[in-house]
Write an enzyme that holds these catalytic residues in place. Structure first.
Site, mmCIF file in Angstrom:
data_model
loop_
_atom_site.group_PDB
_atom_site.id
_atom_site.type_symbol
_atom_site.label_atom_id
_atom_site.label_comp_id
_atom_site.label_asym_id
_atom_site.label_seq_id
_atom_site.Cartn_x
_atom_site.Cartn_y
_atom_site.Cartn_z
ATOM 1 N N GLU A 151 4.456 -4.238 -14.468
ATOM 2 C CA GLU A 151 5.396 -4.748 -13.503
ATOM 3 C C GLU A 151 6.554 -5.220 -14.417
ATOM 4 O O GLU A 151 7.754 -5.212 -13.755
ATOM 5 C CB GLU A 151 5.020 -5.693 -12.407
ATOM 6 C CG GLU A 151 4.265 -5.017 -11.272
ATOM 7 C CD GLU A 151 5.204 -4.550 -10.271
ATOM 8 O OE1 GLU A 151 5.504 -3.307 -10.749
ATOM 9 O OE2 GLU A 151 5.872 -5.166 -9.311
ATOM 10 N N SER A 210 5.569 0.985 -7.644
ATOM 11 C CA SER A 210 5.184 0.379 -8.974
ATOM 12 C C SER A 210 3.819 -0.647 -9.184
ATOM 13 O O SER A 210 3.171 -0.307 -10.081
ATOM 14 C CB SER A 210 6.554 -0.008 -9.491
ATOM 15 O OG SER A 210 6.770 -1.395 -9.057
ATOM 16 N N GLY A 235 10.653 3.543 -4.681
ATOM 17 C CA GLY A 235 12.190 2.973 -4.512
ATOM 18 C C GLY A 235 12.360 2.740 -2.818
ATOM 19 O O GLY A 235 13.399 2.471 -2.685
ATOM 20 N N ALA A 236 11.404 2.401 -2.408
ATOM 21 C CA ALA A 236 11.486 1.993 -0.985
ATOM 22 C C ALA A 236 11.203 0.688 -0.386
ATOM 23 O O ALA A 236 11.353 0.340 0.692
ATOM 24 C CB ALA A 236 10.692 2.930 0.024
ATOM 25 N N GLY A 237 10.920 -0.273 -1.372
ATOM 26 C CA GLY A 237 10.590 -1.565 -1.456
ATOM 27 C C GLY A 237 9.227 -1.695 -0.912
ATOM 28 O O GLY A 237 8.750 -2.708 -0.337
ATOM 29 N N LEU A 238 8.306 -0.523 -0.895
ATOM 30 C CA LEU A 238 6.914 -0.707 -0.428
ATOM 31 C C LEU A 238 5.940 -0.936 -1.608
ATOM 32 O O LEU A 238 4.813 -0.956 -1.522
ATOM 33 C CB LEU A 238 6.611 0.473 0.418
ATOM 34 C CG LEU A 238 7.266 0.600 1.636
ATOM 35 C CD1 LEU A 238 6.715 1.791 2.535
ATOM 36 C CD2 LEU A 238 6.959 -0.686 2.660
ATOM 37 N N GLY A 239 6.581 -1.125 -2.780
ATOM 38 C CA GLY A 239 5.541 -1.452 -3.857
ATOM 39 C C GLY A 239 4.900 -0.235 -4.587
ATOM 40 O O GLY A 239 3.876 -0.497 -5.205
ATOM 41 N N ASP A 253 4.379 -8.419 -6.123
ATOM 42 C CA ASP A 253 3.800 -7.347 -5.604
ATOM 43 C C ASP A 253 2.499 -6.971 -6.402
ATOM 44 O O ASP A 253 1.822 -6.394 -5.419
ATOM 45 C CB ASP A 253 5.042 -6.087 -6.227
ATOM 46 C CG ASP A 253 6.289 -6.431 -5.549
ATOM 47 O OD1 ASP A 253 6.462 -7.333 -4.376
ATOM 48 O OD2 ASP A 253 7.162 -5.618 -5.746
#
Ligand code: PMV
Length: 290
Positions: free
Chosen positions: A119, A87, A81-85, A130
């Site tokens: 994804e 998932s 959930g931090a935008g670092l991928g 991503d």
């Protein structure tokens, strides 16, 4: 048993606009997510997750014509959930583990295609950037439905990545941008044209090693992200710290709303000034790209 890994990633230019069809530039980071899979009675994971991770896992296993009864063991220092991928790294790692389980030897583009099945479950309408970035190392120029193109850097980039401490929902943020496009098409398409030109300028700046220009383009990209409503007060505060402490440029990275900001720096000195000013309760790290 099959095992595999996927990288964390940072989008350098073009997030959100890439969903609507522009190019984007991104890179993998040196943080990894590793997965091991073991045949079992039923589908389960060794970490606490919502049902969506199980659903994404089923989609990936099924894309390899594997049954869903596996124990999946995850090991990573990538925050979710931090935008670092997280998932994407998970989807790539599980795709590699599933390929190994089937005895397949696949290239990164094929692994990225399988990971896209996961994804889609996580994000609804992902561009595919991503999972592409997570499946190989280096910088890539990406556009929906086109072959991703590796970009040769003239000089490595030094960046600082810092978490704003809030979680953004990629699905909701992407849906919000789609709504803006429908409600104000002229405004949105004008920004899209500007973003496309900016990404192409950034590609040239990367190839020529023009770091000051790259920094200015990051700042301008942040302005466009602000205009489509995906920044947040916490991200803005981080970006101000980056710029105050001498970063050449800074912007949010990923879906925004929370998550991480990324700053381009010139020297170790700039990195330590930034690291000192950022709340130690939040994830912050320096990384080299290229
Ligand atoms: O939330 P993240 O960091 O995985 O970022 C997704 C990037 C977007 O452009 C917002 C969405 C997409 O699918 O490209």
């Amino acid at each position: 048993m099959g095992e595999g890994a996927g990288f964390a990633k940072a989008i350098l230019f073009g997030e959100h606009f890439v969903v609507q069809g522009t190019h984007a530039l991104g890179a993998s980071l040196s943080k990894e997510l590793r997965v091991k899979i073991f045949p079992a009675e039923e589908l389960s994971l060794n970490i606490e997750t919502g049902p969506i991770v199980l659903e994404a896992s089923r989609a990936i296993l099924s894309s390899f014509s594997l049954p869903e009864n596996y124990r999946i063991e995850v090991d990573t220092d990538i925050p979710s959930g931090a935008g670092l991928g997280w998932s994407a790294a998970y989807s790539v790692a599980l795709s590699r583990a599933a390929a190994a389980e089937r005895g397949f030897s696949l290239g990164w583009r094929e692994i990225a295609r399988h990971a896209y099945e996961g994804e889609k479950v996580f994000h609804g309408n992902p561009s595919g950037i991503d999972n592409t970035l997570s499946s190989q190392s280096g910088v890539v120029l990406f556009r929906r439905d086109e072959e991703p193109l590796p970009v040769e850097l003239a000089t490595p980039l030094r960046v600082v990545v810092a978490d704003s401490g809030r979680t953004g929902s990629t699905k909701e943020l992407v849906a919000g941008v789609s709504l803006l496009k429908d409600e104000k098409p002229e405004y949105f398409f004008d920004l899209m044209d500007r973003e496309e030109a900016l990404v192409m300028d950034a590609k040239r700046a990367l190839e020529q090693g023009d770091l000051p220009l790259l920094g200015r383009l990051m700042n301008r990209n942040q302005e466009y992200l602000r205009r489509i409503g995906v920044s947040s007060p916490e991200l803005e505060a981080l970006i101000e710290v980056f710029r105050d402490e001498g970063a050449l440029g800074a912007k949010l990275t990923g879906a925004g709303g929370g998550g991480c900001a990324i700053g381009l720096i010139e020297s170790k000195k700039d990195a330590s000034a930034i690291l000192q000013r950022i709340d130690k309760n939040h994830l912050v790290f320096e990384a080299q790209i290229g």
